[in-house]
Design an enzyme around this catalytic site. Structure first.
Site, PDB file in Angstrom:
ATOM      1  N   GLY A  50     -12.636  21.354  41.148  1.00 51.97           N
ATOM      2  CA  GLY A  50     -12.544  19.924  40.901  1.00 51.97           C
ATOM      3  C   GLY A  50     -11.109  19.536  40.593  1.00 51.97           C
ATOM      4  O   GLY A  50     -10.320  20.372  40.123  1.00 51.97           O
ATOM      5  N   GLN A  55      -4.504  14.412  37.211  1.00 53.51           N
ATOM      6  CA  GLN A  55      -3.930  15.764  37.259  1.00 53.51           C
ATOM      7  C   GLN A  55      -2.833  15.890  38.312  1.00 53.51           C
ATOM      8  O   GLN A  55      -2.087  16.862  38.312  1.00 53.51           O
ATOM      9  CB  GLN A  55      -5.014  16.808  37.551  1.00 53.51           C
ATOM     10  CG  GLN A  55      -6.008  16.985  36.417  1.00 53.51           C
ATOM     11  CD  GLN A  55      -7.017  18.050  36.766  1.00 53.51           C
ATOM     12  OE1 GLN A  55      -8.010  17.776  37.434  1.00 53.51           O
ATOM     13  NE2 GLN A  55      -6.764  19.282  36.341  1.00 53.51           N
ATOM     14  N   CYS A  97      -9.283  24.991  33.821  1.00 60.07           N
ATOM     15  CA  CYS A  97      -8.802  23.704  34.309  1.00 60.07           C
ATOM     16  C   CYS A  97      -7.491  23.950  35.040  1.00 60.07           C
ATOM     17  O   CYS A  97      -6.660  24.725  34.562  1.00 60.07           O
ATOM     18  CB  CYS A  97      -8.576  22.767  33.119  1.00 60.07           C
ATOM     19  SG  CYS A  97      -7.916  21.153  33.558  1.00 60.07           S
ATOM     20  N   LEU A  98      -7.308  23.306  36.175  1.00 55.51           N
ATOM     21  CA  LEU A  98      -6.078  23.528  36.944  1.00 55.51           C
ATOM     22  C   LEU A  98      -4.839  23.054  36.174  1.00 55.51           C
ATOM     23  O   LEU A  98      -3.729  23.471  36.487  1.00 55.51           O
ATOM     24  CB  LEU A  98      -6.156  22.833  38.304  1.00 55.51           C
ATOM     25  CG  LEU A  98      -7.203  23.420  39.265  1.00 55.51           C
ATOM     26  CD1 LEU A  98      -7.258  22.614  40.556  1.00 55.51           C
ATOM     27  CD2 LEU A  98      -6.912  24.893  39.565  1.00 55.51           C
ATOM     28  N   HIS A 139     -16.551  17.465  33.444  1.00 59.94           N
ATOM     29  CA  HIS A 139     -15.158  17.851  33.182  1.00 59.94           C
ATOM     30  C   HIS A 139     -14.193  16.898  33.909  1.00 59.94           C
ATOM     31  O   HIS A 139     -13.210  16.435  33.338  1.00 59.94           O
ATOM     32  CB  HIS A 139     -14.958  19.310  33.629  1.00 59.94           C
ATOM     33  CG  HIS A 139     -13.576  19.847  33.470  1.00 59.94           C
ATOM     34  ND1 HIS A 139     -13.273  20.915  32.653  1.00 59.94           N
ATOM     35  CD2 HIS A 139     -12.391  19.481  34.033  1.00 59.94           C
ATOM     36  CE1 HIS A 139     -11.979  21.177  32.718  1.00 59.94           C
ATOM     37  NE2 HIS A 139     -11.414  20.315  33.549  1.00 59.94           N
ATOM     38  N   GLU A 140     -14.500  16.602  35.191  1.00 58.88           N
ATOM     39  CA  GLU A 140     -13.589  15.752  35.975  1.00 58.88           C
ATOM     40  C   GLU A 140     -13.615  14.306  35.500  1.00 58.88           C
ATOM     41  O   GLU A 140     -12.571  13.655  35.423  1.00 58.88           O
ATOM     42  CB  GLU A 140     -13.925  15.836  37.471  1.00 58.88           C
ATOM     43  CG  GLU A 140     -13.748  17.222  38.088  1.00 58.88           C
ATOM     44  CD  GLU A 140     -12.423  17.889  37.746  1.00 58.88           C
ATOM     45  OE1 GLU A 140     -11.394  17.197  37.637  1.00 58.88           O
ATOM     46  OE2 GLU A 140     -12.419  19.123  37.569  1.00 58.88           O
ATOM     47  N   HIS A 143     -11.409  13.777  32.623  1.00 57.52           N
ATOM     48  CA  HIS A 143      -9.984  13.635  32.958  1.00 57.52           C
ATOM     49  C   HIS A 143      -9.620  12.172  33.203  1.00 57.52           C
ATOM     50  O   HIS A 143      -8.520  11.731  32.863  1.00 57.52           O
ATOM     51  CB  HIS A 143      -9.649  14.418  34.234  1.00 57.52           C
ATOM     52  CG  HIS A 143      -9.299  15.857  34.002  1.00 57.52           C
ATOM     53  ND1 HIS A 143      -8.235  16.250  33.222  1.00 57.52           N
ATOM     54  CD2 HIS A 143      -9.861  17.002  34.473  1.00 57.52           C
ATOM     55  CE1 HIS A 143      -8.163  17.585  33.222  1.00 57.52           C
ATOM     56  NE2 HIS A 143      -9.141  18.065  33.961  1.00 57.52           N
TER      57      HIS A 143
HETATM   58 NI    NI Z   1      -9.556  20.044  34.439  1.00 59.40          NI
END
Ligand code: NI
Length: 184
Positions: A50, A55, A97-98, A139-140, A143
């Site tokens: 995701g 991000q 998480c990226l 989670h997304e 963000h």
């Molecule tokens: Ni994340």
């Protein structure tokens, strides 16, 4: 005036943009379509499951999801998504998480989620998801509201990760020249 295309990159913890709520998408135009395509390819390249627009330092209420659960592959572009309801038991699952390379921790969230969004075709999306997909969606969407998975950590786990988080923040501040704004 032609739009100047700039190369996107994934920003990391310590960058203030991760803490800001993203602006709603007012129209699914060319810019949004291009952003979606680019975000999908960045997500798979990372690799991740995701990616939310904040991000990549773009303030748009939009995220992409690519979950492969063996028999079922789900790829989603969610524009202006919102959680309508959560259901099921609270579940512990490991998350990464990226924007937090190398950091993984167990997070408690509801096991199911119902959302509404708009798709790239501008049609409304109503989706009920459980398990891993529901986890990624929550989670997304977080963000998009400036909420990070570490915001859910219990004190003990926060302490365990404190050094790694500080190191990452320091690297990010250096990389983006953020010293004046991100020293919180
Ligand atoms: Ni994340």
């Amino acid at each position: 005036m032609p739009r100047v295309s700039k190369k996107l990159s994934i920003i990391h913890y310590g960058h203030p943009s991760l803490l800001r709520a993203a602006k709603p998408v007012s129209a699914v135009d060319q810019e949004i379509r291009e952003l979606a395509v680019e975000m999908i390819s960045m997500m798979y390249a990372a690799p991740g499951v995701g990616l939310a627009a904040p991000q990549v330092n773009v303030s748009r209420h939009m995220c992409v999801i690519g979950v492969d659960e063996g028999r079922e592959k789900t790829e989603l572009v969610l524009i202006n998504p919102k959680i309508v309801s959560v259901f099921g038991l609270e579940m512990v699952m490991e998350e990464g998480c990226l924007s937090f390379p190398g950091i993984h921790t167990h997070i408690i969230r509801p096991s199911g989620v119902e959302i509404e969004a708009i798709g790239l075709d501008e049609k409304p999306i109503k989706l009920r998801a459980e398990g891993f997909l529901a986890r990624v969606i929550q989670h997304e969407i977080d963000h998009l509201n400036g909420v990070l998975f570490i915001d859910y950590l219990a004190e003990q786990e926060r302490q365990r990760l404190e050094n790694s988080l500080e190191r990452l923040k320091g690297k990010t501040i250096k990389k983006f020249g953020l010293a004046s704004v991100a020293q919180k």
